[in-house]
Design a protein around this motif. Sequence first.
Motif, PDB file in Angstrom:
ATOM      1  N   ALA A   1      50.750  -7.867  96.944  1.00  0.00           N
ATOM      2  CA  ALA A   1      49.258  -7.529  97.322  1.00  0.00           C
ATOM      3  C   ALA A   1      48.658  -8.516  98.071  1.00  0.00           C
ATOM      4  O   ALA A   1      49.628  -9.901  98.758  1.00  0.00           O
ATOM      5  CB  ALA A   1      49.053  -8.243  95.829  1.00  0.00           C
ATOM      6  N   LEU A   2      48.017  -7.856  99.373  1.00  0.00           N
ATOM      7  CA  LEU A   2      47.155  -8.470 100.177  1.00  0.00           C
ATOM      8  C   LEU A   2      45.920  -8.346  99.001  1.00  0.00           C
ATOM      9  O   LEU A   2      45.400  -7.415  99.180  1.00  0.00           O
ATOM     10  CB  LEU A   2      47.380  -7.903 101.098  1.00  0.00           C
ATOM     11  CG  LEU A   2      46.270  -7.823 102.300  1.00  0.00           C
ATOM     12  CD1 LEU A   2      46.551  -9.616 102.550  1.00  0.00           C
ATOM     13  CD2 LEU A   2      46.325  -6.971 103.699  1.00  0.00           C
ATOM     14  N   PRO A   3      45.496  -9.594  98.841  1.00  0.00           N
ATOM     15  CA  PRO A   3      44.872  -9.297  97.817  1.00  0.00           C
ATOM     16  C   PRO A   3      43.347 -10.036  98.342  1.00  0.00           C
ATOM     17  O   PRO A   3      43.360 -10.780  99.637  1.00  0.00           O
ATOM     18  CB  PRO A   3      44.486 -10.791  97.030  1.00  0.00           C
ATOM     19  CG  PRO A   3      46.157 -11.095  96.919  1.00  0.00           C
ATOM     20  CD  PRO A   3      46.388 -10.441  98.483  1.00  0.00           C
TER      21      PRO A   3
ATOM     22  N   ILE B   1      40.731 -13.332 102.272  1.00  0.00           N
ATOM     23  CA  ILE B   1      42.428 -12.666 101.779  1.00  0.00           C
ATOM     24  C   ILE B   1      42.405 -13.859 101.128  1.00  0.00           C
ATOM     25  O   ILE B   1      42.450 -14.897 101.372  1.00  0.00           O
ATOM     26  CB  ILE B   1      43.088 -12.565 102.953  1.00  0.00           C
ATOM     27  CG1 ILE B   1      42.901 -11.253 103.474  1.00  0.00           C
ATOM     28  CG2 ILE B   1      44.326 -12.226 102.591  1.00  0.00           C
ATOM     29  CD1 ILE B   1      43.410 -10.789 105.489  1.00  0.00           C
ATOM     30  N   LEU B   2      42.644 -13.885 100.028  1.00  0.00           N
ATOM     31  CA  LEU B   2      43.460 -14.989  98.963  1.00  0.00           C
ATOM     32  C   LEU B   2      45.193 -14.787  99.529  1.00  0.00           C
ATOM     33  O   LEU B   2      45.916 -13.938  99.481  1.00  0.00           O
ATOM     34  CB  LEU B   2      43.355 -13.706  97.637  1.00  0.00           C
ATOM     35  CG  LEU B   2      43.500 -14.914  96.402  1.00  0.00           C
ATOM     36  CD1 LEU B   2      42.977 -16.522  96.587  1.00  0.00           C
ATOM     37  CD2 LEU B   2      43.696 -14.590  94.354  1.00  0.00           C
ATOM     38  N   LEU B   3      44.941 -16.345  99.411  1.00  0.00           N
ATOM     39  CA  LEU B   3      46.840 -16.682  99.892  1.00  0.00           C
ATOM     40  C   LEU B   3      47.081 -17.541  98.631  1.00  0.00           C
ATOM     41  O   LEU B   3      46.151 -18.769  98.058  1.00  0.00           O
ATOM     42  CB  LEU B   3      47.053 -17.139 101.268  1.00  0.00           C
ATOM     43  CG  LEU B   3      46.544 -16.462 102.487  1.00  0.00           C
ATOM     44  CD1 LEU B   3      46.572 -17.530 103.980  1.00  0.00           C
ATOM     45  CD2 LEU B   3      47.032 -15.186 102.522  1.00  0.00           C
ATOM     46  N   ILE B   4      48.299 -17.506  98.662  1.00  0.00           N
ATOM     47  CA  ILE B   4      48.769 -18.878  97.964  1.00  0.00           C
ATOM     48  C   ILE B   4      50.196 -19.884  98.872  1.00  0.00           C
ATOM     49  O   ILE B   4      50.421 -19.238 100.022  1.00  0.00           O
ATOM     50  CB  ILE B   4      49.710 -17.863  97.071  1.00  0.00           C
ATOM     51  CG1 ILE B   4      50.946 -17.384  97.155  1.00  0.00           C
ATOM     52  CG2 ILE B   4      48.050 -17.390  95.926  1.00  0.00           C
ATOM     53  CD1 ILE B   4      51.554 -16.786  96.137  1.00  0.00           C
TER      54      ILE B   4
ATOM     55  N   ALA C   1      48.286 -15.449  91.189  1.00  0.00           N
ATOM     56  CA  ALA C   1      47.161 -16.126  91.594  1.00  0.00           C
ATOM     57  C   ALA C   1      45.662 -16.007  90.763  1.00  0.00           C
ATOM     58  O   ALA C   1      43.901 -16.509  90.693  1.00  0.00           O
ATOM     59  CB  ALA C   1      46.075 -15.370  93.197  1.00  0.00           C
ATOM     60  N   GLY C   2      46.053 -15.491  89.755  1.00  0.00           N
ATOM     61  CA  GLY C   2      45.495 -14.968  88.433  1.00  0.00           C
ATOM     62  C   GLY C   2      44.666 -14.163  89.318  1.00  0.00           C
ATOM     63  O   GLY C   2      42.993 -13.919  88.241  1.00  0.00           O
ATOM     64  N   ALA C   3      44.780 -13.782  90.280  1.00  0.00           N
ATOM     65  CA  ALA C   3      43.796 -11.893  90.387  1.00  0.00           C
ATOM     66  C   ALA C   3      43.867 -11.186  89.929  1.00  0.00           C
ATOM     67  O   ALA C   3      45.412 -10.471  89.645  1.00  0.00           O
ATOM     68  CB  ALA C   3      44.031 -12.149  92.041  1.00  0.00           C
ATOM     69  N   ILE C   4      42.920 -10.303  89.201  1.00  0.00           N
ATOM     70  CA  ILE C   4      42.301  -9.015  88.676  1.00  0.00           C
ATOM     71  C   ILE C   4      42.078  -7.788  89.543  1.00  0.00           C
ATOM     72  O   ILE C   4      40.743  -8.290  90.253  1.00  0.00           O
ATOM     73  CB  ILE C   4      42.152  -8.996  87.810  1.00  0.00           C
ATOM     74  CG1 ILE C   4      42.915 -10.446  86.889  1.00  0.00           C
ATOM     75  CG2 ILE C   4      41.360  -7.429  86.542  1.00  0.00           C
ATOM     76  CD1 ILE C   4      43.255 -10.320  85.137  1.00  0.00           C
ATOM     77  N   GLY C   5      41.988  -7.044  89.713  1.00  0.00           N
ATOM     78  CA  GLY C   5      41.785  -5.737  90.583  1.00  0.00           C
ATOM     79  C   GLY C   5      42.260  -5.047  90.673  1.00  0.00           C
ATOM     80  O   GLY C   5      42.983  -4.690  89.729  1.00  0.00           O
ATOM     81  N   ALA C   6      41.542  -4.080  91.437  1.00  0.00           N
ATOM     82  CA  ALA C   6      41.775  -2.434  91.651  1.00  0.00           C
ATOM     83  C   ALA C   6      43.469  -2.684  93.002  1.00  0.00           C
ATOM     84  O   ALA C   6      43.273  -3.593  94.544  1.00  0.00           O
ATOM     85  CB  ALA C   6      41.832  -1.296  92.819  1.00  0.00           C
TER      86      ALA C   6
ATOM     87  N   VAL D   1      39.924  -7.524  94.530  1.00  0.00           N
ATOM     88  CA  VAL D   1      39.932  -8.623  94.501  1.00  0.00           C
ATOM     89  C   VAL D   1      38.321  -8.332  92.970  1.00  0.00           C
ATOM     90  O   VAL D   1      37.432  -8.413  93.878  1.00  0.00           O
ATOM     91  CB  VAL D   1      40.529  -9.784  94.422  1.00  0.00           C
ATOM     92  CG1 VAL D   1      40.204 -10.750  92.973  1.00  0.00           C
ATOM     93  CG2 VAL D   1      41.880  -9.902  94.488  1.00  0.00           C
ATOM     94  N   GLU D   2      38.705  -8.283  91.734  1.00  0.00           N
ATOM     95  CA  GLU D   2      37.470  -8.028  90.914  1.00  0.00           C
ATOM     96  C   GLU D   2      36.503  -9.152  90.603  1.00  0.00           C
ATOM     97  O   GLU D   2      35.854  -9.744  90.678  1.00  0.00           O
ATOM     98  CB  GLU D   2      37.031  -6.403  90.581  1.00  0.00           C
ATOM     99  CG  GLU D   2      37.432  -5.134  91.028  1.00  0.00           C
ATOM    100  CD  GLU D   2      37.732  -4.584  89.888  1.00  0.00           C
ATOM    101  OE1 GLU D   2      37.997  -4.623  88.671  1.00  0.00           O
ATOM    102  OE2 GLU D   2      38.251  -3.538  90.480  1.00  0.00           O
TER     103      GLU D   2
END
Length: 151
Positions: free
Chosen positions: A11-13, A24-27, A60-65, A96-97
């Motif tokens: 995923a590219l959040p 952009i959210l990275l881990i 990452a705990g990311a939630i979204g479409a 990410v929502e």
Amino acid sequence: MGVTIRPQVGALPVRFDEDGTLEILLITSRRSRKWIIPKGNPMRRLAPHQAAAREAFEEAGAIGAIEGRSRGHYRHRKRKARRQIRCQVAVYVMTVERRLERFPELGERAVRWFKVDDAREVIRNRKLRELIARVSAELVSSFRPLAELPD
């Protein structure tokens, strides 16, 4: 004998901040602590984009479409039991929502939002950097702030 390339999904959040700047959210990876995107192996009973979304949640705990089609791929090498495995990661954009404070891999990785140029500086994989540059340019060119939307 040919080289086996293991498929993975990633995923590219992304999000746009209040100023309309793409982030952009990275881990970090568990072992080497390199900055990467959430990724993992395909999962039974889940479409590839759904598996990518699951990885973003778990790591990452990311939630979204998440988009249903891949925006591209990159290759990387993974070390497992003293051998290297070549992987090809299909990348799906996730808007990410929200981020959860608690998620399965909390404490195992660092998680951080980056501006696009900063993300590209910390990522070592050249193909992933190029993919992020291309996709982020597409996202920025199609973004319209709410103030510009017709009534």
